[in-house]
Design an enzyme around this catalytic site. Structure first.
Site, mmCIF file in Angstrom:
data_model
loop_
_atom_site.group_PDB
_atom_site.id
_atom_site.type_symbol
_atom_site.label_atom_id
_atom_site.label_comp_id
_atom_site.label_asym_id
_atom_site.label_seq_id
_atom_site.Cartn_x
_atom_site.Cartn_y
_atom_site.Cartn_z
ATOM 1 C CB SER A 128 2.332 6.094 7.143
ATOM 2 O OG SER A 128 1.358 6.483 6.190
ATOM 3 C CE LYS A 148 0.867 3.316 3.691
ATOM 4 N NZ LYS A 148 1.360 4.146 4.802
#
Length: 350
Positions: free
Chosen positions: A238, A283
């Site tokens: 990611s 996140k």
């Protein structure tokens, strides 16, 4: 008098038992994990290009999801803690063992780095070559005759002493053989070259012969520009987008951020497309806590087919915006479909 003593003993035993139960709830792990906001890491600390560090103001940062084994206490606590989620071991690892899961995460990180370096070199018009290393093993079927010999994380380099230039060529060769035929496979395990000879099985997908492994290309970048990424124990794909932006800035030697603190997430592929990731709300929470001003989020397409499988699914960008609203943060959420979208946004940011 004996009854009183027995009552006191019973109370002591009850207290001791309850204490053990509480300790067990807090300490003893259960087969679940907690996902929570992880670290937001300034990529200046991880990446150097030609042995030089990024000296411009501001930062590009990767964001992560923290994962830890759950206990009964933390599982219950996750129900009320914002941006904490309990997931099963199956959902986390897909049925892989702990070692296999770590190997897959490591490979995903390496692939992410390769694609990021490739994209940054392309954008900077720098020459490079993508060298094929072999077939990386992502899984081994239990009915494979190579099960217990070839492992997840190994790199298959040859079949019957023949080398190949892609996993596609490797698969074509294997499928051109006969079911039940013996094949010698050369592979690298823990930096040691090994061989295994076993019979090919019939694959359930196309009824063709195969060795029964899930595979992908294992490649490495060769370039005059020396790019070093020290990701440590960070795994997964990611960080691809943010790696690309940081490497590109260093290759150009130009300030792209204009002093801003910028975080984000998203996979990157060989075409520069930014892909969907999991846990984006966590996140966003991590990036906001680190006082970032901008957050790049994948603007992935939600197809009708995907909506049928997962009713109510939202794009990463929509999830990120919802998380930012919940946090009441001023951090701007910016949708990106490609790395060029991120660069175009940065160019207009002056």
């Amino acid at each position: 008098m004996r009854i009183v003593k027995n009552n006191k003993l019973f109370k002591r035993l009850l207290v001791a038992f309850l204490a053990l139960v509480i300790v067990a709830c807090v300490v003893v792990p259960i087969p679940y994990y907690i996902e929570e906001p992880g670290e937001t890491i300034n990529l200046k600390e991880l990446i150097t290009v030609n042995d030089q560090k990024d000296k411009h103001k501001g930062s590009f940062s990767l964001t992560s999801v923290g994962i830890r084994r759950a206990t009964i206490f933390t599982a219950l606590k996750s129900k009320v803690d914002p941006f904490h989620e309990i997931i099963s071991e199956e959902d986390l690892t897909g049925g892989a063992s702990d070692d296999e899961y770590l190997q897959i995460q490591k490979f995903n990180m390496e692939t992410s780095q390769n694609f990021a370096i490739e994209q940054a070199l392309k954008l900077a018009n720098k020459p490079y070559e993508m060298n094929y290393q072999g077939v990386y093993v992502l899984g081994v079927e239990k009915n494979s005759n190579f099960y217990g010999k070839i492992s997840v994380g190994d790199t298959v380099t040859k079949a019957d002493d023949k080398s190949f230039t892609s996993s596609e060529d490797f698969m074509k060769y294997v499928k051109a053989q006969k079911i039940g035929q013996k094949m010698k496979v050369t592979y690298i395990h823990n930096d040691e070259t090994k061989e295994a000879t076993e019979k090919l099985i019939q694959l359930p997908t196309d009824k063709k012969p195969g060795i029964g492994i899930t595979l992908t290309d294992h490649t490495e970048i060769d370039s005059q520009d020396k790019v070093k990424i020290d990701a440590g124990d960070i795994g997964g794909p990611s960080a691809g987008l943010m790696f690309t932006l940081e490497i590109y800035e260093q290759l150009l030697g130009k300030d792209l951020r204009h002093g801003k603190k910028i975080a984000g997430t998203g996979t990157i592929n060989s075409d520069g497309e930014v892909g969907r990731i999991g846990g984006i709300d966590k996140k966003v929470a991590s990036a906001a806590a680190s006082k970032n001003q901008i957050f790049f989020a994948p603007d992935d397409e939600i197809t009708k087919e995907l909506q049928k499988i997962q009713p109510g699914i939202k794009s990463n960008y929509e999830e990120a915006k919802a998380a930012a609203k919940k946090l009441k943060t001023n951090m701007k959420i910016v949708p990106v479909k490609t790395v060029q979208d991120a660069l175009d946004y940065l160019a207009k940011m002056k």
